[in-house]
Design a protein around this motif. Structure first.
Motif, PDB file in Angstrom:
ATOM      1  N   ASN A 137      74.266  14.946 -32.250  1.00 12.40           N
ATOM      2  CA  ASN A 137      75.178  14.447 -31.566  1.00 12.40           C
ATOM      3  C   ASN A 137      74.761  13.374 -30.517  1.00 12.40           C
ATOM      4  N   VAL A 138      75.210  12.280 -30.697  1.00 15.73           N
ATOM      5  CA  VAL A 138      74.616  11.062 -30.047  1.00 15.73           C
ATOM      6  C   VAL A 138      75.388  11.018 -28.631  1.00 15.73           C
ATOM      7  N   GLU A 139      76.417  11.394 -28.372  1.00 13.83           N
ATOM      8  CA  GLU A 139      76.950  11.217 -27.062  1.00 13.83           C
ATOM      9  C   GLU A 139      76.062  12.235 -26.078  1.00 13.83           C
ATOM     10  N   ALA A 140      75.783  13.416 -26.715  1.00 14.37           N
ATOM     11  CA  ALA A 140      75.037  14.316 -26.032  1.00 14.37           C
ATOM     12  C   ALA A 140      73.513  13.588 -25.368  1.00 14.37           C
ATOM     13  N   MET A 141      72.922  13.008 -26.685  1.00 15.26           N
ATOM     14  CA  MET A 141      71.784  12.534 -26.368  1.00 15.26           C
ATOM     15  C   MET A 141      71.981  11.140 -25.223  1.00 15.26           C
ATOM     16  N   ARG A 142      73.082  10.475 -25.408  1.00 16.61           N
ATOM     17  CA  ARG A 142      73.269   9.634 -24.226  1.00 16.61           C
ATOM     18  C   ARG A 142      73.417   9.953 -23.012  1.00 16.61           C
ATOM     19  N   LYS A 143      74.088  11.270 -22.988  1.00 15.79           N
ATOM     20  CA  LYS A 143      74.300  11.836 -21.657  1.00 15.79           C
ATOM     21  C   LYS A 143      72.676  12.367 -21.192  1.00 15.79           C
ATOM     22  N   ALA A 144      71.973  13.005 -21.954  1.00 10.87           N
ATOM     23  CA  ALA A 144      70.648  13.438 -21.520  1.00 10.87           C
ATOM     24  C   ALA A 144      69.954  12.297 -21.184  1.00 10.87           C
ATOM     25  N   ALA A 145      69.929  11.219 -21.718  1.00 11.03           N
ATOM     26  CA  ALA A 145      68.974   9.888 -21.695  1.00 11.03           C
ATOM     27  C   ALA A 145      69.691   9.325 -19.946  1.00 11.03           C
ATOM     28  N   SER A 146      70.699   9.699 -19.703  1.00 11.90           N
ATOM     29  CA  SER A 146      71.299   9.222 -18.438  1.00 11.90           C
ATOM     30  C   SER A 146      70.510   9.650 -17.277  1.00 11.90           C
ATOM     31  N   TYR A 147      70.087  10.975 -17.398  1.00 14.18           N
ATOM     32  CA  TYR A 147      69.346  11.616 -16.164  1.00 14.18           C
ATOM     33  C   TYR A 147      67.879  11.233 -16.088  1.00 14.18           C
ATOM     34  N   LEU A 148      67.579  10.628 -17.143  1.00 13.99           N
ATOM     35  CA  LEU A 148      65.968  10.020 -17.207  1.00 13.99           C
ATOM     36  C   LEU A 148      65.819   8.432 -16.537  1.00 13.99           C
ATOM     37  N   ILE A 149      67.231   7.876 -16.362  1.00 15.19           N
ATOM     38  CA  ILE A 149      67.216   6.497 -15.864  1.00 15.19           C
ATOM     39  C   ILE A 149      66.641   6.694 -14.470  1.00 15.19           C
ATOM     40  N   GLY A 150      65.873   5.617 -14.052  1.00 19.37           N
ATOM     41  CA  GLY A 150      65.529   5.503 -12.554  1.00 19.37           C
ATOM     42  C   GLY A 150      63.907   5.988 -12.409  1.00 19.37           C
ATOM     43  N   GLU A 151      63.432   6.131 -11.307  1.00 25.85           N
ATOM     44  CA  GLU A 151      61.986   6.383 -10.908  1.00 25.85           C
ATOM     45  C   GLU A 151      61.901   7.945 -10.736  1.00 25.85           C
ATOM     46  N   HIS A 152      61.048   8.483 -11.673  1.00 29.54           N
ATOM     47  CA  HIS A 152      60.836  10.021 -11.442  1.00 29.54           C
ATOM     48  C   HIS A 152      59.476  10.387 -11.782  1.00 29.54           C
ATOM     49  N   ASP A 153      59.077  11.696 -11.623  1.00 27.48           N
ATOM     50  CA  ASP A 153      57.969  12.102 -11.814  1.00 27.48           C
ATOM     51  C   ASP A 153      57.958  12.615 -13.258  1.00 27.48           C
ATOM     52  N   PHE A 154      57.393  11.841 -14.339  1.00 26.40           N
ATOM     53  CA  PHE A 154      57.545  12.328 -15.798  1.00 26.40           C
ATOM     54  C   PHE A 154      56.432  13.415 -16.369  1.00 26.40           C
ATOM     55  N   GLN A 155      55.861  14.070 -15.302  1.00 31.86           N
ATOM     56  CA  GLN A 155      54.628  14.975 -15.626  1.00 31.86           C
ATOM     57  C   GLN A 155      54.935  15.797 -16.958  1.00 31.86           C
ATOM     58  N   ALA A 156      56.264  16.299 -16.847  1.00 32.00           N
ATOM     59  CA  ALA A 156      56.869  17.157 -18.011  1.00 32.00           C
ATOM     60  C   ALA A 156      57.152  16.424 -19.340  1.00 32.00           C
ATOM     61  N   PHE A 157      57.208  15.369 -19.256  1.00 32.59           N
ATOM     62  CA  PHE A 157      57.274  14.476 -20.691  1.00 32.59           C
ATOM     63  C   PHE A 157      56.034  13.626 -20.925  1.00 32.59           C
ATOM     64  N   SER A 158      54.941  14.016 -20.652  1.00 37.42           N
ATOM     65  CA  SER A 158      53.799  13.588 -20.979  1.00 37.42           C
ATOM     66  C   SER A 158      52.758  14.672 -21.086  1.00 37.42           C
ATOM     67  N   SER A 159      51.473  14.113 -22.025  1.00 33.82           N
ATOM     68  CA  SER A 159      50.638  15.006 -22.352  1.00 33.82           C
ATOM     69  C   SER A 159      49.217  14.623 -21.353  1.00 33.82           C
ATOM     70  N   VAL A 160      49.401  13.853 -20.412  1.00 31.71           N
ATOM     71  CA  VAL A 160      48.488  13.449 -19.338  1.00 31.71           C
ATOM     72  C   VAL A 160      47.804  14.908 -18.782  1.00 31.71           C
ATOM     73  N   LYS A 161      46.476  15.027 -18.825  1.00 29.79           N
ATOM     74  CA  LYS A 161      45.597  16.220 -18.344  1.00 29.79           C
ATOM     75  C   LYS A 161      45.193  15.919 -16.979  1.00 29.79           C
ATOM     76  N   SER A 162      44.904  14.863 -16.588  1.00 31.91           N
ATOM     77  CA  SER A 162      44.313  14.420 -15.280  1.00 31.91           C
ATOM     78  C   SER A 162      45.567  14.570 -14.362  1.00 31.91           C
ATOM     79  N   LYS A 163      45.027  15.004 -13.291  1.00 32.84           N
ATOM     80  CA  LYS A 163      45.845  15.249 -12.095  1.00 32.84           C
ATOM     81  C   LYS A 163      45.697  14.349 -10.663  1.00 32.84           C
TER      82      LYS A 163
END
Length: 247
Positions: A137-163
């Motif tokens: 569902n490409v439209e649902a994917m685009r809607k989800a992507a829209s929430y990620l635009i801008g400056e955010h803390d992307f800790q949940a979307f990374s495998s970075v272990k160092s705090k």
């Protein structure tokens, strides 16, 4: 001392990523440094704009190195392409100012994630796309992507272990385009954490498959828990697309 910038294209399928490793020379950086050192008679160390993981490709990786060699940049380019493996190509060599640094001077990057969505897999794209035979569902994917635009803390979307390192990044755009059986996701941001693009791609795919809802994205960002985001999409679909310098 001259400072030379390289624009490099590579197929990362058989390599252990970009970064030189102590226990193997099977990396893009090691292959380049070996050829450049032989070419100049010097111990060359190259600086890449960033690391790519094992199996990840690049259309447009940027690197620089310092040398006393008086070879022209055209001779350097042609020498590299004569002696490098065929899956690594120097597209361009340019002399730049001494202070240019491929990593620290980069202001933004673009990554491309490619998905093959045909009902039948393709032999010739298997190393360069992630095969998903189910309908997305490409439209649902685009809607989800829209929430990620801008400056955010992307800790949940990374495998970075160092705090100790900041996990705040800014995404300028996520463009999702489907043509025939191929779906492309193009990411543009000021920087990306380890596995960040692949985890976002995996999350968008799960939204497209109906396994997650687009409206869950803000909660995942807020929670900062890796397990709440989607899968880490396979490496073979990911390409370093462009590296930008300056405005």
């Amino acid at each position: 001392m001259r400072n030379v910038k390289l624009i490099i294209e590579y197929d990362g399928t058989k390599y252990n990523g970009w970064q030189r490793l102590g226990n193997t020379d099977n990396t893009i950086q090691a292959k380049l440094e070996g050829v450049l050192s032989k070419m100049t008679g010097e111990n060359i160390e190259i600086i890449g704009s960033g690391r790519t993981d094992a199996g990840v490709h690049a259309y447009h990786q940027i690197a620089n190195f310092k040398t006393h060699s008086m070879m022209s940049v055209y001779e350097m380019r042609d020498y590299c392409n004569q002696y490098l493996p065929q899956d690594i190509v120097v597209k361009e060599a340019v002399e730049v100012e001494e202070r240019f640094h491929a990593r620290y001077n980069a202001t933004s990057k673009k990554y491309l994630y490619r998905i093959w969505t045909g009902r039948i897999p393709t032999v010739f794209h298997r190393k360069y796309t992630y095969y998903i035979p189910q309908r997305l569902n490409v439209e649902a994917m685009r809607k989800a992507a829209s929430y990620l635009i801008g400056e955010h803390d992307f800790q949940a979307f990374s495998s970075v272990k160092s705090k100790k390192k900041s996990t705040v990044r800014k995404i300028y755009a996520i463009d999702i385009h489907k043509e025939d059986s191929e779906l492309n996701i193009l990411f543009h941001g000021n920087g990306f954490l380890h596995n960040m693009v692949r985890i976002i791609a995996g999350t968008l795919i799960e939204v497209g498959l109906g396994k997650m809802k687009a409206e869950e994205i803000p909660e995942i960002l807020e929670g900062k828990i890796r397990a709440q985001a989607g899968i880490t999409a396979p490496a073979q679909g990911l390409f370093l697309y462009e590296v930008h310098y300056g405005e």
